[in-house]
Design a protein around this motif. Structure first.
Motif, PDB file in Angstrom:
ATOM      1  N   LEU A 803     -70.128   3.762  -4.745  1.00  0.00           N
ATOM      2  CA  LEU A 803     -70.406   2.590  -5.586  1.00  0.00           C
ATOM      3  C   LEU A 803     -70.516   1.356  -4.700  1.00  0.00           C
ATOM      4  O   LEU A 803     -70.038   1.344  -3.564  1.00  0.00           O
ATOM      5  N   ALA A 804     -71.147   0.323  -5.232  1.00  0.00           N
ATOM      6  CA  ALA A 804     -71.317  -0.921  -4.472  1.00  0.00           C
ATOM      7  C   ALA A 804     -71.010  -2.106  -5.370  1.00  0.00           C
ATOM      8  O   ALA A 804     -71.370  -2.123  -6.548  1.00  0.00           O
ATOM      9  N   THR A 805     -70.333  -3.091  -4.794  1.00  0.00           N
ATOM     10  CA  THR A 805     -70.067  -4.330  -5.514  1.00  0.00           C
ATOM     11  C   THR A 805     -70.093  -5.484  -4.526  1.00  0.00           C
ATOM     12  O   THR A 805     -70.199  -5.274  -3.316  1.00  0.00           O
ATOM     13  N   GLY A 806     -69.992  -6.704  -5.045  1.00  0.00           N
ATOM     14  CA  GLY A 806     -70.134  -7.887  -4.205  1.00  0.00           C
ATOM     15  C   GLY A 806     -71.355  -8.694  -4.634  1.00  0.00           C
ATOM     16  O   GLY A 806     -72.129  -8.258  -5.496  1.00  0.00           O
ATOM     17  N   PRO A 807     -71.558  -9.876  -4.061  1.00  0.00           N
ATOM     18  CA  PRO A 807     -72.682 -10.727  -4.477  1.00  0.00           C
ATOM     19  C   PRO A 807     -74.033 -10.029  -4.407  1.00  0.00           C
ATOM     20  O   PRO A 807     -74.839 -10.118  -5.332  1.00  0.00           O
ATOM     21  N   ALA A 808     -74.297  -9.329  -3.315  1.00  0.00           N
ATOM     22  CA  ALA A 808     -75.598  -8.669  -3.174  1.00  0.00           C
ATOM     23  C   ALA A 808     -75.765  -7.571  -4.216  1.00  0.00           C
ATOM     24  O   ALA A 808     -76.848  -7.416  -4.796  1.00  0.00           O
ATOM     25  N   ALA A 809     -74.709  -6.798  -4.468  1.00  0.00           N
ATOM     26  CA  ALA A 809     -74.788  -5.733  -5.464  1.00  0.00           C
ATOM     27  C   ALA A 809     -74.970  -6.297  -6.861  1.00  0.00           C
ATOM     28  O   ALA A 809     -75.732  -5.760  -7.675  1.00  0.00           O
ATOM     29  N   VAL A 810     -74.271  -7.387  -7.157  1.00  0.00           N
ATOM     30  CA  VAL A 810     -74.438  -8.039  -8.461  1.00  0.00           C
ATOM     31  C   VAL A 810     -75.873  -8.525  -8.630  1.00  0.00           C
ATOM     32  O   VAL A 810     -76.496  -8.359  -9.689  1.00  0.00           O
ATOM     33  N   ASN A 811     -76.415  -9.124  -7.585  1.00  0.00           N
ATOM     34  CA  ASN A 811     -77.787  -9.611  -7.658  1.00  0.00           C
ATOM     35  C   ASN A 811     -78.780  -8.458  -7.769  1.00  0.00           C
ATOM     36  O   ASN A 811     -79.823  -8.586  -8.429  1.00  0.00           O
ATOM     37  N   ALA A 812     -78.481  -7.349  -7.097  1.00  0.00           N
ATOM     38  CA  ALA A 812     -79.354  -6.180  -7.221  1.00  0.00           C
ATOM     39  C   ALA A 812     -79.365  -5.679  -8.654  1.00  0.00           C
ATOM     40  O   ALA A 812     -80.421  -5.334  -9.200  1.00  0.00           O
ATOM     41  N   ASP A 813     -78.182  -5.641  -9.274  1.00  0.00           N
ATOM     42  CA  ASP A 813     -78.113  -5.252 -10.689  1.00  0.00           C
ATOM     43  C   ASP A 813     -78.839  -6.266 -11.566  1.00  0.00           C
ATOM     44  O   ASP A 813     -79.546  -5.898 -12.515  1.00  0.00           O
ATOM     45  N   ALA A 814     -78.640  -7.548 -11.260  1.00  0.00           N
ATOM     46  CA  ALA A 814     -79.307  -8.591 -12.043  1.00  0.00           C
ATOM     47  C   ALA A 814     -80.824  -8.469 -11.931  1.00  0.00           C
ATOM     48  O   ALA A 814     -81.553  -8.622 -12.926  1.00  0.00           O
ATOM     49  N   ASP A 815     -81.292  -8.179 -10.720  1.00  0.00           N
ATOM     50  CA  ASP A 815     -82.737  -8.019 -10.515  1.00  0.00           C
ATOM     51  C   ASP A 815     -83.265  -6.840 -11.321  1.00  0.00           C
ATOM     52  O   ASP A 815     -84.313  -6.930 -11.986  1.00  0.00           O
ATOM     53  N   ARG A 816     -82.545  -5.734 -11.261  1.00  0.00           N
ATOM     54  CA  ARG A 816     -82.975  -4.554 -12.011  1.00  0.00           C
ATOM     55  C   ARG A 816     -82.923  -4.810 -13.511  1.00  0.00           C
ATOM     56  O   ARG A 816     -83.866  -4.483 -14.250  1.00  0.00           O
ATOM     57  N   LEU A 817     -81.838  -5.443 -13.957  1.00  0.00           N
ATOM     58  CA  LEU A 817     -81.687  -5.700 -15.383  1.00  0.00           C
ATOM     59  C   LEU A 817     -82.707  -6.717 -15.886  1.00  0.00           C
ATOM     60  O   LEU A 817     -83.222  -6.588 -17.010  1.00  0.00           O
ATOM     61  N   ILE A 818     -82.984  -7.735 -15.068  1.00  0.00           N
ATOM     62  CA  ILE A 818     -83.929  -8.751 -15.512  1.00  0.00           C
ATOM     63  C   ILE A 818     -85.329  -8.160 -15.632  1.00  0.00           C
ATOM     64  O   ILE A 818     -86.120  -8.537 -16.506  1.00  0.00           O
ATOM     65  N   GLU A 819     -85.659  -7.216 -14.752  1.00  0.00           N
ATOM     66  CA  GLU A 819     -86.956  -6.539 -14.862  1.00  0.00           C
ATOM     67  C   GLU A 819     -87.022  -5.702 -16.132  1.00  0.00           C
ATOM     68  O   GLU A 819     -88.032  -5.711 -16.847  1.00  0.00           O
ATOM     69  N   GLN A 820     -85.936  -4.985 -16.403  1.00  0.00           N
ATOM     70  CA  GLN A 820     -85.897  -4.187 -17.627  1.00  0.00           C
ATOM     71  C   GLN A 820     -85.937  -5.082 -18.860  1.00  0.00           C
ATOM     72  O   GLN A 820     -86.665  -4.798 -19.819  1.00  0.00           O
ATOM     73  N   ASP A 821     -85.150  -6.166 -18.824  1.00  0.00           N
ATOM     74  CA  ASP A 821     -85.127  -7.080 -19.953  1.00  0.00           C
ATOM     75  C   ASP A 821     -86.484  -7.735 -20.158  1.00  0.00           C
ATOM     76  O   ASP A 821     -86.943  -7.913 -21.296  1.00  0.00           O
ATOM     77  N   PHE A 822     -87.117  -8.112 -19.056  1.00  0.00           N
ATOM     78  CA  PHE A 822     -88.422  -8.759 -19.138  1.00  0.00           C
ATOM     79  C   PHE A 822     -89.425  -7.830 -19.827  1.00  0.00           C
ATOM     80  O   PHE A 822     -90.155  -8.228 -20.738  1.00  0.00           O
ATOM     81  N   ALA A 823     -89.435  -6.568 -19.368  1.00  0.00           N
ATOM     82  CA  ALA A 823     -90.373  -5.614 -19.965  1.00  0.00           C
ATOM     83  C   ALA A 823     -90.090  -5.418 -21.447  1.00  0.00           C
ATOM     84  O   ALA A 823     -91.016  -5.416 -22.286  1.00  0.00           O
ATOM     85  N   LEU A 824     -88.811  -5.276 -21.793  1.00  0.00           N
ATOM     86  CA  LEU A 824     -88.445  -5.048 -23.188  1.00  0.00           C
ATOM     87  C   LEU A 824     -88.735  -6.276 -24.052  1.00  0.00           C
ATOM     88  O   LEU A 824     -89.379  -6.178 -25.115  1.00  0.00           O
ATOM     89  N   VAL A 825     -88.257  -7.437 -23.589  1.00  0.00           N
ATOM     90  CA  VAL A 825     -88.432  -8.673 -24.358  1.00  0.00           C
ATOM     91  C   VAL A 825     -89.914  -9.011 -24.489  1.00  0.00           C
ATOM     92  O   VAL A 825     -90.386  -9.406 -25.566  1.00  0.00           O
ATOM     93  N   ALA A 826     -90.664  -8.868 -23.404  1.00  0.00           N
ATOM     94  CA  ALA A 826     -92.091  -9.197 -23.454  1.00  0.00           C
ATOM     95  C   ALA A 826     -92.818  -8.292 -24.442  1.00  0.00           C
ATOM     96  O   ALA A 826     -93.655  -8.753 -25.237  1.00  0.00           O
ATOM     97  N   LEU A 827     -92.500  -7.010 -24.405  1.00  0.00           N
ATOM     98  CA  LEU A 827     -93.155  -6.073 -25.310  1.00  0.00           C
ATOM     99  C   LEU A 827     -92.852  -6.400 -26.773  1.00  0.00           C
ATOM    100  O   LEU A 827     -93.768  -6.468 -27.620  1.00  0.00           O
ATOM    101  N   ILE A 828     -91.575  -6.627 -27.059  1.00  0.00           N
ATOM    102  CA  ILE A 828     -91.195  -6.922 -28.444  1.00  0.00           C
ATOM    103  C   ILE A 828     -91.746  -8.282 -28.869  1.00  0.00           C
ATOM    104  O   ILE A 828     -92.240  -8.446 -29.995  1.00  0.00           O
TER     105      ILE A 828
END
Length: 1006
Positions: A803-828
């Motif tokens: 597992l990974a944590t720390g600022p970079a890991a949080v940002n990596a998750d944020a980047d992945r989540l924001i891409e997923q959210d963007f695709a979902l929100v944009a589609l809806i």
């Protein structure tokens, strides 16, 4: 809208306009009294920026549990700096602060300090002696109001008893986000004030009437008050809110509320110019614009509500509140604005300004319908040229750069950078969770291999772990080469002792011979004593045997001389034994010291036992055997000396006997002295014999001990050579750390900080050479995890969870989540807006190109922001800006096209070009005014010292202006002209025919 519905709306407005006004005022006041203020509700929010389901958050919880935490969900750092050097007062303050933090269990989940763990001082104190930092685990998740409260507690606690010259700052990623939200909240009031002033100025310029402007401002004022209260109520019971919620809610309500008011007022003015009576104009305007406002509000609300499906906290807490607020604003505009217009109309107020003779919009309308292809191409070139920059956008996750440099967290970062290695308090952690105890040589070697592999990844500055607590492998653990040398040295020492064993055997034999000679000497002395008694008797009887006595005395003299020589030989033999033994003891000393300096031997219990045995033998021979031999040699010297005196005495006796003729009495006296001397000689000989026997026995024991020591050295050499071989095993990888070494006090830091108490979980601290908040570090997280998994392949830790944590890991998750959210929100959002447009326009074709044009204007707006912010200013777009901008621009951009397309449907039901020209001219001023006002409400964000707000405001404003002046003015009407009646497919016509009075006057400005 049917005539019956229009009449119903008009009837409501005429009858209940005063009631509507009073009802809205009462409702706005009541909801703000009955419900806590929005800021209060936001303060109680627990929504983190990244959800707790994110891998980085789960890794943090796993690490906290494994390493004895008490439920920490985030981490902050208290930094103490004294540029003059930390004084005793500073140290005392440090101890008191640590005690205060440890005593609190509401905000603090754990503290790392060198008061409770002295080994941590090396890591937590700077080398220059000017700075210390305290890692503190907090109970609130980063980005939540609870975490902000925890940060406030730390800062309040740090202020108590602080020495005057000590600078104390609370920093870290959690403090950064907290400071960002505080800065955002501090900017809301000035942004709101600037927005209202801008809107008021624009309204005064458009309508040139304070009453008309006041109607619009009163509507948005009431709408904002009600929206804030209702959002606060829903924030308590329905959805989550955050600090960002308040800022975007304010901007959207002010902009949308003004737009809706402008739609109504402009249509009312249009009707009044056409000669419609004031009250009828109010009724008709409300009826004509109602469906536009409702559709507009639904598009904004629907698109915004889609953000409720997002996982990123900023989106999830912003969208639903905007949706509720826009719906409230639309209801306010449909009821309160007509009521205020109706009241003003009774007194002849709010009349349209005198028509200005301008030809801008007529020229635009004519150009559009005459050269639609050229106009469309021009618009597409403008939008396409800017949209071409869209792919070049870079995501900015560094929230430090988004806030003022004077925030406390940023001050703390600079202090740490001055006194500690780069990114010291912004490390990443790789968590390795196994299903077994890792405290064994093979798993420790696997951990070192993983750490070494991570250290080789480009962009990694330092890796720390149980096998390398300070960033480099332990000296005691990197002995694969050295252990062979130690084994060889011990083998050589064994050979030396083997050689000394032969000398010890000779010593034992020589000592036995000395003992035998001493026994014979004692017997001879006793016989001499008996003979002397007989001589005395003979003398007392007369001088009969005088001649014999003289001869015996001569023999005694010869024996004494021989005794002295034998004693001297004994002394020489003892000294030789002493010297040979000293050589052996010296070999023991060298072996003992060699093992004492070996860290590995101290860590391994077998080697340590061998070393202890060698040391005991060495000390015993040094402190007992050698001194004993030396004393025996000295005794032999004394004996030799005594023997010489005896010979002289015997010689004197002989001379006395010769002179005995002169006096028998004198001879008797001398004889008595001789008797006494011989008695002492016999006693001395007994003691020498006894000592010699002891030397013999000791020598035999020394020989046996030497044999045992030789065998022990051979076993130690065999063990160490075997260890060397095992250390070279591919499974070990050249790294060898015995399991028992983990319990060594010198490894307390490594053991406690990098290995869990049950030994099943290990962590690697990774310090990046690049910005931990940067995109490069975020992209590296998966590489690091894959590197560890690859390094563990084929080892006993192959199935361990990484597992990974720390600022970079949080940002990596944020980047992945924001891409997923963007695709979902944009589609809806796109589906929602398209559905509303289809229902409103009763067509499929027109909604499709309207929606595509809005998406193109969004891409162009992002491209313009990339050009301005990223290329010219040098600051990448903050990671939430693209998503929020998309939702707002798609929803609001559709508003203006809804107004335009409904008017085209009215004016050009069959797609005729003249009707399209009229629709462009009639809506040009209205949409331009609305677009400029809405853009102004977001441009006000440029006054914020929070960069993310400024970026969002600039991008949305740019998109609104592009939509107003390019999409609505050029692209959409030109497409409608080219398609004609096909725009309304599958319907056969538009919404209906224009009314006669609508065509009476075509205004040019409003």
């Amino acid at each position: 809208m049917t005539g019956r519905a229009a009449r119903a709306v008009g009837k409501f407005v005429r009858r209940f306009r005063l009631v509507s006004l009073l009802a809205w005022i009462a409702f706005a006041a009541g909801v703000n009294v009955a419900v806590p203020q929005l800021e209060t509700v936001i303060a109680g929010s627990t929504t983190p920026v990244v959800p707790e389901s994110a891998p980085s958050f789960q890794a943090l919880l796993t690490m906290d549990k494994a390493f004895g935490g008490a439920g920490a969900k985030s981490v902050a750092f208290v930094v103490l700096v004294n540029e003059n050097g930390l004084s005793q007062a500073d140290q005392d303050y440090y101890g008191n602060l640590v005690g205060t933090l440890r005593a609190d269990h509401t905000h603090v989940a754990g503290v790392q300090d060198f008061v409770s763990v002295p080994e941590l001082k090396t890591a937590l104190a700077s080398e220059d002696g000017k700075a210390i930092y305290i890692p503190v685990g907090l109970r609130g998740a980063a980005g939540s109001a609870a975490a902000a409260e925890d940060i406030g507690f730390l800062r309040t606690s740090a202020a108590v008893g602080r020495p005057a010259d000590l600078v104390v700052s609370v920093t870290g990623a959690t403090a950064t986000i907290s400071d960002l939200f505080v800065a955002v909240e501090a900017n809301i009031a000035p942004i709101t004030l600037i927005t209202v002033v801008l809107i008021a100025v624009i309204l005064l310029v458009i309508y040139r009437s304070a009453i008309t402007a006041a109607i619009a401002l009163a509507t948005i004022g009431v709408a904002l008050a009600v929206a804030r209260g209702v959002s606060a109520f829903f924030g308590l019971h329905v959805f989550d809110v955050s600090t960002v919620t308040a800022s975007f809610l304010t901007a959207v309500v002010l902009g949308a509320g003004t737009d809706y008011g402008v739609f109504l007022i402009s249509r009312y003015h249009e009707l009044r110019r056409n000669g419609v009576a004031p009250q009828e104009a109010v009724r008709t305007a409300a009826a004509k614009v109602k469906h536009v406002i409702i559709a507009s509000a639904l598009t904004v609300a629907g698109a915004s509500a889609c953000m409720a499906f997002a996982e990123v906290g900023v989106l999830r807490t912003t969208g639903p509140a905007i949706a509720v607020s826009v719906l409230i604003t639309s209801v306010t505009a449909l009821t309160l604005t007509p009521a205020l217009l109706g009241i003003a109309a009774r007194f002849g107020w709010a009349e349209p300004p005198r028509t200005r003779t301008g030809r801008f919009w007529p020229v635009v309308g004519t150009t559009v319908v005459r050269r639609p292809g050229v106009v469309l191409l021009t618009g597409l070139l403008v939008l396409g040229g800017l949209a071409a920059l869209y792919p070049f956008q870079r995501t900015n996750f560094d929230e430090r750069a988004m806030q003022p440099a004077t925030t406390e967290s940023n001050v703390g970062y600079r202090a740490l950078a001055d006194h500690f290695p780069a990114n010291e308090v912004l490390p990443g952690y790789l968590i390795l969770a196994a299903d077994h105890d890792l405290r064994n040589p093979r798993d420790l070697a696997a951990l070192e291999h993983a750490a070494a592999s991570v250290a080789k990844v480009p962009g990694v500055a330092t890796v720390r772990g149980v096998t390398r607590p300070f960033g480099t492998p332990l000296d005691a653990a990197s002995l694969g080469r050295q252990v062979g040398e130690v084994g060889q040295q011990l083998a050589d020492a064994g050979k030396q002792v083997e050689a000394s064993k032969e000398g010890a055997g000779k010593l034992s034999g020589g000592a036995a011979q000395v003992a035998e000679g001493a026994d014979r000497l004692a017997d001879g002395a006793r016989k001499g004593l008996t003979g002397l008694d007989e001589i005395i008797n003979g003398l007392q009887a007369g001088g009969k045997g005088l001649a014999d006595l003289e001869s015996g005395a001569a023999q005694g003299h010869d024996g004494a001389t021989k005794l002295a020589g034998g004693a001297q030989q004994l002394a020489t033999a003892l000294r030789t034994a002493h010297d040979q033994t000293a050589v052996a003891v010296e070999g023991l000393r060298m072996a003992s010291e060699a093992l004492a300096g070996d860290v590995l031997c101290g860590l391994d219990p077998i080697c340590a036992q061998v070393r202890q045995g060698i040391d005991e033998i060495y000390r015993a021979e040094r402190d007992q055997l050698l001194p004993g031999l030396l004393k025996a040699a000295e005794g032999a010297d004394a004996l030799a000396k005594g023997g010489t005196d005896l010979a002289s005495g015997l010689l004197q006796i002989q001379n006395g006997i010769v002179a005995a003729h002169t006096g028998v009495d004198q001879l008797a006296t001398a004889q008595q002295r001789l008797k006494d001397g011989l008695g002492q000689l016999a006693d001395g000989a007994d003691k020498v014999a006894d000592g010699a026997n002891r030397v013999s026995d000791g020598s035999k024991e020394a020989g046996q001990s030497a044999q045992q020591f030789t065998e022990g050295l051979e076993r130690a050499a065999s063990f160490l050579l075997t260890t060397s071989k095992e250390a070279g095993d591919p499974a070990i990888g050249g790294f060898y750390l015995p399991a028992g070494a983990i319990d060594d006090p010198r490894l307390a830091l490594a053991r406690n900080y990098y290995l869990s108490a049950d030994g099943r979980t290990a962590r690697l601290m990774v310090l990046d050479s690049t910005d931990p908040f940067g995109a490069e570090s975020a992209e590296r997280v998966d590489v690091l995890k894959d590197t560890v998994a690859m390094a563990l392949r084929g080892t006993s830790m192959e199935n361990s969870q990484v597992l990974a944590t720390g600022p970079a890991a949080v940002n990596a998750d944020a980047d992945r989540l924001i891409e997923q959210d963007f695709a979902l929100v944009a589609l809806i959002a796109l589906a929602c807006v398209l559905l509303i447009l289809v229902l409103l326009l009763r067509s499929i074709v027109a909604p499709l190109y309207v929606l595509l044009s809005v998406v193109l204007s969004y891409a162009a707006a992002i491209g313009l922001s990339v050009l301005v912010w990223q290329e010219l200013i040098g600051v990448d777009l903050e990671w939430t800006v693209p998503v929020i901008t998309f939702v707002v621009l798609v929803a609001v951009g559709a508003d203006y096209n809804i107004l335009l397309m409904t008017r085209i449907s009215e004016e050009a039901a069959n797609g005729d070009r003249e009707g399209i020209r009229r629709a462009v001219v009639l809506t040009g001023g209205v949409i331009t005014s609305a677009g400029v006002i809405f853009a102004a409400s977001f441009l006000a964000m440029l006054s914020a010292d929070v960069v993310s707000l400024a970026q969002a405001g600039f991008t949305i404003a740019a998109g609104l202006l592009l939509d107003t002046f390019v999409v609505r003015t050029l692209v959409v009407p030109s497409i409608a002209t080219l398609l004609g009646r096909h725009s309304w497919w599958p319907s056969k016509a538009g919404r209906g025919e224009p009314t006669a009075h609508d065509d009476a006057v075509v205004p040019s400005a409003t």
